[in-house]
Design a protein around this motif. Structure first.
Motif, PDB file in Angstrom:
ATOM      1  N   SER A 118      -0.013   7.252  -3.245  1.00  0.00           N
ATOM      2  CA  SER A 118      -0.695   7.280  -1.949  1.00  0.00           C
ATOM      3  C   SER A 118      -2.143   7.709  -2.088  1.00  0.00           C
ATOM      4  N   GLY A 177       0.804   9.450   7.766  1.00  0.00           N
ATOM      5  CA  GLY A 177       0.775   9.364   6.310  1.00  0.00           C
ATOM      6  C   GLY A 177       0.369  10.668   5.666  1.00  0.00           C
ATOM      7  N   GLY A 227       7.196   8.719   3.739  1.00  0.00           N
ATOM      8  CA  GLY A 227       6.498   7.678   2.992  1.00  0.00           C
ATOM      9  C   GLY A 227       7.110   7.289   1.665  1.00  0.00           C
ATOM     10  N   GLN A 254       2.752  13.212   3.234  1.00  0.00           N
ATOM     11  CA  GLN A 254       2.377  13.658   1.882  1.00  0.00           C
ATOM     12  C   GLN A 254       2.353  15.181   1.789  1.00  0.00           C
ATOM     13  N   VAL A 276       6.300   3.622  -0.290  1.00  0.00           N
ATOM     14  CA  VAL A 276       5.693   3.472  -1.619  1.00  0.00           C
ATOM     15  C   VAL A 276       6.615   2.700  -2.548  1.00  0.00           C
ATOM     16  N   ASP A 302      -4.155   4.900  -4.006  1.00  0.00           N
ATOM     17  CA  ASP A 302      -4.427   3.751  -3.146  1.00  0.00           C
ATOM     18  C   ASP A 302      -5.566   4.014  -2.162  1.00  0.00           C
ATOM     19  N   GLU A 304       0.834  -1.202   0.000  1.00  0.00           N
ATOM     20  CA  GLU A 304       0.000   0.000   0.000  1.00  0.00           C
ATOM     21  C   GLU A 304       0.866   1.247   0.000  1.00  0.00           C
ATOM     22  N   GLY A 305       0.220   2.398  -0.291  1.00  0.00           N
ATOM     23  CA  GLY A 305       0.904   3.683  -0.316  1.00  0.00           C
ATOM     24  C   GLY A 305       1.151   4.250   1.063  1.00  0.00           C
ATOM     25  N   GLY A 306       1.593   5.508   1.107  1.00  0.00           N
ATOM     26  CA  GLY A 306       2.031   6.121   2.355  1.00  0.00           C
ATOM     27  C   GLY A 306       0.933   6.435   3.341  1.00  0.00           C
ATOM     28  N   ILE A 307      -0.334   6.357   2.929  1.00  0.00           N
ATOM     29  CA  ILE A 307      -1.455   6.633   3.841  1.00  0.00           C
ATOM     30  C   ILE A 307      -2.183   5.350   4.193  1.00  0.00           C
ATOM     31  N   THR A 308      -2.569   4.579   3.166  1.00  0.00           N
ATOM     32  CA  THR A 308      -3.370   3.381   3.420  1.00  0.00           C
ATOM     33  C   THR A 308      -2.586   2.288   4.142  1.00  0.00           C
ATOM     34  N   CYS A 309      -1.248   2.343   4.115  1.00  0.00           N
ATOM     35  CA  CYS A 309      -0.472   1.354   4.877  1.00  0.00           C
ATOM     36  C   CYS A 309      -0.770   1.466   6.362  1.00  0.00           C
TER      37      CYS A 309
END
Length: 579
Positions: free
Chosen positions: A382, A95, A276, A99, A280, A385, A78-83
């Motif tokens: 991010s 996250g 992040g 960004q 990613v 995702d 997952e990206g930098g937020i959804t992880c």
């Protein structure tokens, strides 16, 4: 057929090969900081002695965070937020903050690429315009340092400025008297900025498919340029003096807390942690990629490049001091001053100056392009995702990326005015500074080391790579890294010095207020998001907190453990059916 293609949800994709991942990460972490920041900090803070705090922060913060974030991305895909939604929803604000810092950095550092392109274009002139005082922008105080017997003239004039300085301030920037005087747009600089945005856009517009191919050139060619400049620099008269000045140890500097602070900040910037980016880039790996080994080699490459770049830079500065008959302290600078004043001035004194100028600015552009388009890729991935069914459709990624580039460009227009340099430095000092990233890294290690679990992270690494992580990493994630980062964060506020420009211009009070707003705009997202999620949850406060600290069901176990439990369940079911 075309309508079906538009409605089809595209796959997220992976790197075409391990080489693409390694080159993308190398291109991201090896950038401006290695060439113009590390050598200057080494010289300024005790020469070879500076390597002591630098290596301490490499071991305690740099490598553990590098491995932590790469593992986070490769495991969650997952990206930098959804992880964070998968591993620790309470910390999702980390996250968003990362960004936002990347958004600020894209606005800020893309301007450096425009400056470098501007210089590269002028490098093809029959005579380098920063090598003489015969141009329309020069003043009566201009001094041509390349000419003979100019050192005495330089020292005798109070308001004297070198030809390279006047080209930078009067031709490139057209700099005004302060941030209160924004003035008009520098149109030629604006054209360079547009060109760099277009280049970066088409480097990544197809996502990992295009990024993975571009890095074969952008990540390797700067090393060729650096090697050429290193060989040329070491062959110049005075080079040895410069190298000794760069590395000569001054142990007394080790007792200065500011030296340790600058070493820590350099590691965070150079290793590109906290925002992040590594998450990613790691998320495009296959699950069983040996990220443990990759991270160790990439960290070694990053720090090694910094040291080698120091030899290349200070050999040239030693030559410059030798030619002028002055101390290296009088020619050594950091940041834009090194790249756009000191180094151009030095190449103007060499035989075949156009060749060395072209080499230097091509290297600078490629170093910066890599870092910038990876930052753009990180933000784009991010966001996509977060809304996969909406955004992973034909043409929507390209459209979103175009919208992001245009947004950054429009906000950036103020930086290509006559007062733009003051705005640039304010964003660099407050919005993208070490304190913001230190804060994110503290909470990152706490969330993953204590809430998600350091032992669970070690189990994940073993499951993905087949390698048992050194127990030192578990100890670092739990204790060493967060404590060192927290102390550094507190010291950054205690040792705070208001921003000035060229050591003489003091910003007005409203500018400092805007700077602090930029700093806290990212920092406050972390506690702000946690409080928001606690407020909208159901149940008692302790139940909400407990729920937000739990990983998603599909991320609570390693893939190997899931398979093992599934097999046990099938065996039990088979036994029951047989009986």
């Amino acid at each position: 057929m075309f309508i079906e293609r538009i409605l089809e949800v595209e796959e997220r994709g992976h790197w075409g090969s391990k080489t693409e991942f390694l080159l993308a990460v190398a291109g991201n972490v090896v950038g401006f900081g290695n060439v113009w920041r590390f050598p200057y900090l080494c010289y300024k803070n005790g020469g070879g002695a500076f390597l002591v705090p630098y290596l301490v922060f490499v071991v305690t913060c740099g490598v553990p965070l590098f491995l932590l974030e790469t593992t986070l991305g490769q495991y969650t895909q997952e990206g930098g937020i959804t992880c964070w939604r998968k591993l620790c929803p309470l910390a999702e604000g980390i996250g968003y903050a990362g960004q936002l810092i990347l958004f600020y950095s894209c606005m800020t550092y893309m301007l450096i690429l425009a400056w470098a392109l501007f210089y590269l274009v002028f490098s093809f002139s029959p005579q380098l315009p920063w090598a003489s005082c015969d141009n329309y922008w020069n003043t009566a105080n201009c001094i041509d340092l390349a000419a003979q017997n100019k050192t005495r003239e330089w020292t005798n004039q109070t308001n004297a400025a070198s030809a390279a300085t006047e080209f930078w301030e009067r031709r490139v920037l057209g700099i005004s008297g302060g941030i209160e005087e924004m003035g008009s747009i520098r149109w030629d600089l604006l054209l360079c900025l547009v060109a760099m945005w277009v280049i970066c856009y088409f480097c990544i517009w197809k996502g990992v498919k295009s990024t993975g191919k571009v890095v074969y050139f952008t990540a390797t060619f700067p090393y060729v340029m650096l090697l050429i400049l290193l060989i040329r620099g070491l062959s110049l008269p005075g080079a040895l003096q410069g190298v000794l000045y760069y590395l000569l140890p001054d142990p007394s500097r080790l007792t200065d807390p500011q030296v340790w602070m600058e070493a820590g900040s350099q590691i965070l910037f150079s290793y590109s942690v906290g925002v992040g980016s590594l998450t990613v880039l790691g998320s495009y790996n296959t699950y069983n990629n040996n990220c443990y080994r990759d991270c160790l080699w990439l960290c070694l490459l990053n720090s090694g490049t910094s040291v080698v770049a120091g030899f290349a830079v200070f050999s040239v500065l030693g030559f410059m001091a030798h030619e002028q008959g002055v101390s290296i302290a009088d020619v050594a600078e950091s940041g834009p001053g090194l790249a756009f004043i000191a180094y151009p001035q030095a190449v103007a004194m060499m035989p075949l100056p156009q060749l060395w100028s072209i080499c230097f600015f091509v290297m600078l552009i490629l170093l910066g392009v890599d870092t910038r388009f990876v930052a753009m890729e990180v933000v784009t991935t991010s966001i996509i995702d977060m809304f996969p069914k909406l955004m992973r459709r034909y043409g929507r990624r390209e459209l979103f990326l175009l919208l992001f580039c245009l947004t950054c460009f429009l906000f950036q227009l103020v930086m290509v005015t006559e007062g733009g340099m003051y705005v640039f430095q304010m964003f660099d000092y407050y919005a993208c500074n070490g304190a913001c990233i230190l804060f994110l890294c503290v909470f990152e290690t706490v969330a993953l080391g204590w809430i998600f679990g350091a032992q669970r992270l070690c189990d994940i690494i073993k499951d993905m790579t087949g390698v048992h992580a050194n127990p030192f990493f578990k100890f670092s994630w739990l204790y060493l890294t967060p404590v060192v980062l927290l102390i550094s964060f507190i010291r950054s506020f205690v040792e705070y010095q208001p921003l000035t420009f060229n050591r003489w211009y003091v910003y007005p009070a409203w500018a400092y207020a805007c700077g602090w707003v930029l700093t806290f705009s990212s920092i406050l997202l972390v506690p702000g998001w946690a409080l928001y999620k606690l407020a909208i949850g159901t149940g008692s406060l302790s139940q909400r907190f407990h729920h937000l600290c739990q990983p998603a069901p599909d991320c609570s176990l390693t893939h190997g453990r899931e398979t093992e439990l599934q097999n046990i369940g099938e065996e039990v079911q088979h036994c029951l059916s047989s009986s």
